[in-house]
Scaffold this active site. Structure first.
Site, PDB file in Angstrom:
ATOM      1  N   GLU A  80       2.625  -2.757   0.027  1.00 37.09           N
ATOM      2  CA  GLU A  80       3.518  -2.092   0.969  1.00 37.09           C
ATOM      3  C   GLU A  80       3.889  -0.688   0.505  1.00 37.09           C
ATOM      4  O   GLU A  80       3.863   0.257   1.276  1.00 37.09           O
ATOM      5  CB  GLU A  80       4.792  -2.951   1.108  1.00 37.09           C
ATOM      6  CG  GLU A  80       5.966  -2.287   1.770  1.00 37.09           C
ATOM      7  CD  GLU A  80       5.969  -2.453   3.273  1.00 37.09           C
ATOM      8  OE1 GLU A  80       5.133  -3.222   3.777  1.00 37.09           O
ATOM      9  OE2 GLU A  80       6.798  -1.793   3.931  1.00 37.09           O
ATOM     10  N   ASP A  81       4.226  -0.572  -0.769  1.00 37.91           N
ATOM     11  CA  ASP A  81       4.861   0.669  -1.230  1.00 37.91           C
ATOM     12  C   ASP A  81       3.973   1.584  -2.067  1.00 37.91           C
ATOM     13  O   ASP A  81       4.352   2.705  -2.351  1.00 37.91           O
ATOM     14  CB  ASP A  81       6.086   0.322  -2.098  1.00 37.91           C
ATOM     15  CG  ASP A  81       7.172  -0.357  -1.283  1.00 37.91           C
ATOM     16  OD1 ASP A  81       7.142  -0.224  -0.058  1.00 37.91           O
ATOM     17  OD2 ASP A  81       8.027  -1.027  -1.882  1.00 37.91           O
TER      18      ASP A  81
END
Ligand code: MN
Length: 493
Positions: A80-81
């Protein structure tokens, strides 16, 4: 040593305590992988980002989850990051871990707040698809949510409220349906002050003196009970748990209670944990010898008759000093673990089983309870596959999963778990799909009722059958609540 390193060592110690031969090397590699991926990131609190996945993994280890889930916990935000790819996770940590991370990433991108009904449905569907592939996805997501709620103070106000509502409406319900009682109450109490700040303050302040008083009372009772147990050679652990604040507030608001703390018997409940079922009943006897049970409120034996979600325990309300009523809950250690960690405990058990250890029978018992808990997940997956129409799917989920539930009994004591507002027709189809086709009339608690009668918690429902199968009435569709009843009625229309 840096605190982060200390916590990582703690994580490995936790694993060692319940997984005899976990792959320490693999966990170390996942740890390094996560640290590198999040190297330059910070949390809103200013802490290093890695503290978050580490806390998530620690929480998962407190639920005694398997190695793959712990690794997925450490890696859950990397895709996600950061620039990390799923392929890389798959290559280094295997298919399962990468699938769990993928599922968590997908759920994390779903926002429920402020969306229209249609988008809400689609989001719910996406979430269920992601979690239905592997239930461990939702366990990681729940741990993620718990830690994010603990650090919610660092977010902007708008985000705080959005997350708190989502936690209360979606995640606390999911935890409950997964039988994870402890996680459910934790999430609710973390969300409470953000959603109802004034009520939170009120209940916290007003309950303080009662909590203090109850604690002293229970400490006293505990001493006496332990002495009695010693005489009768019962080995037990006794502790108390404070009623959590959101449910305390809900109870205080009830018309019959109206903020009278004297009417709340379980503001602090005593918990007695023993090794065996025999000791549960022996403990009950010993407690009643010292403290008389309260007439009519009395004893609920959820060991002889578990709740449909698998919950087992004996509850008794007794008179203590000065006539104060106290609730005492008695259960085995294993039942306790099941009640607190539900589905997660299921993994702990299957892990035990894989290692072919200890006594197989009790492990089987643990799993069979969990199967009950997993029933609705299987149902969810099935609907997801069968109900292509999204309105129908949403209705099914909203009605059958996210709604409050009631428990009703059949005449021979079987317990059925139905959505609020369910009728004898829903009950008949829940007992057996065929049963609905013989439905003639119905009695509740011995009295004849109409078929659209709304059942209440604890009702005993009896179905009177016709000799031959009959076509269900189309009218029933206007009042039945469960998806199974609706579908069966339409099928035979
Ligand atoms: Mn996260």
């Amino acid at each position: 040593m840096e605190i982060i390193q200390e916590k990582f060592i703690q994580l490995k110690q936790n694993l060692k305590s319940y997984l005899e031969n976990f792959d320490e090397d693999l966990i170390n590699r996942a740890w390094i992988f996560a640290q590198e991926a999040h190297e330059f990131q910070k949390r809103k609190s200013g802490e290093k980002y890695i503290t978050h996945p580490l806390e998530v993994a620690l929480l998962l280890s407190s639920w005694k989850l398997d190695e793959t889930t712990i690794i997925a916990g450490l890696l859950h935000d990397t895709v996600e990051d950061t620039k990390t790819s799923l392929a890389k996770i798959k290559e280094s940590f295997g298919e399962d871990a990468s699938q769990i991370v993928d599922g968590v990433t997908k759920i994390t991108q779903i926002r429920f707040g402020g969306s229209s009904d249609e988008i809400y449905v689609e989001n719910l569907r996406k979430m269920i698809v992601a979690m239905s592939k592997d239930l461990r996805v939702i366990l990681v997501k729940l741990a993620d949510r718990v830690h994010n709620m603990k650090t919610l103070e660092y977010l902007e106000k708008e985000k705080q409220i959005e997350n708190a509502i989502e936690t209360l409406e979606i995640y606390a319900h999911l935890a409950e349906r997964l039988g994870m009682g402890e996680v459910k109450v934790q999430l609710e109490d973390l969300a409470f002050p953000y959603i109802y700040p004034d009520e939170y303050k009120k209940v916290t302040e007003l309950s303080k003196p009662y909590l203090k008083e109850s604690e002293e009372l229970l400490q006293n009772m505990k001493k006496k009970i332990l002495m009695e147990f010693h005489k009768e050679k019962i080995k037990a652990q006794i502790n108390y748990r404070q009623k959590h604040l959101l449910s305390l507030w809900r109870k205080l608001e009830r018309p019959g209670i109206n903020w009278d703390f004297g009417k709340i018997y379980d503001i602090i409940a005593m918990r007695i944990l023993v090794d065996s079922i025999e000791e549960c009943y022996a403990s009950l006897g010993a407690v009643h010898k010292l403290y008389k049970p309260v007439p009519f409120l009395g004893v609920s034996d959820f060991i002889a008759q578990p709740k449909p979600n698998g919950y087992q325990s004996i509850h008794t309300k007794v008179f203590s000093k000065g006539g104060r009523i106290v609730e005492v809950q008695i259960r085995t250690h294993k039942m306790h673990e099941e009640a607190e960690y539900g589905v997660a405990a299921h993994w702990a058990y299957s892990e035990l089983k894989k290692n072919a250890s200890k006594d197989d029978e009790s492990i089987e018992a643990g799993v069979s309870v969990s199967k009950n808990k997993l029933y609705w997940v299987r149902q969810l997956v099935q609907w997801q596959e069968e109900l292509k129409d999204s309105d129908e799917f949403l209705a099914a989920v909203k009605q059958d999963i996210l709604k409050e539930r009631i428990f009703v009994f059949s005449p021979n004591g079987d317990v059925f778990d139905l959505p609020e507002g369910a009728t004898p027709v829903d009950f008949a189809y829940a007992v057996h799909t065929d049963f609905g086709n013989y439905l003639k009339s119905s009695k509740v608690n011995g009295k004849m009722v109409s078929l659209d009668h709304k059942l209440k918690n604890g009702d005993m429902v009896e179905i009177l059958k016709s000799k031959n199968p009959r076509k269900p009435s189309e009218k029933w569709l206007s009042f039945v609540k469960t998806t199974i009843a609706k579908r069966e009625i339409k099928k035979r229309e």
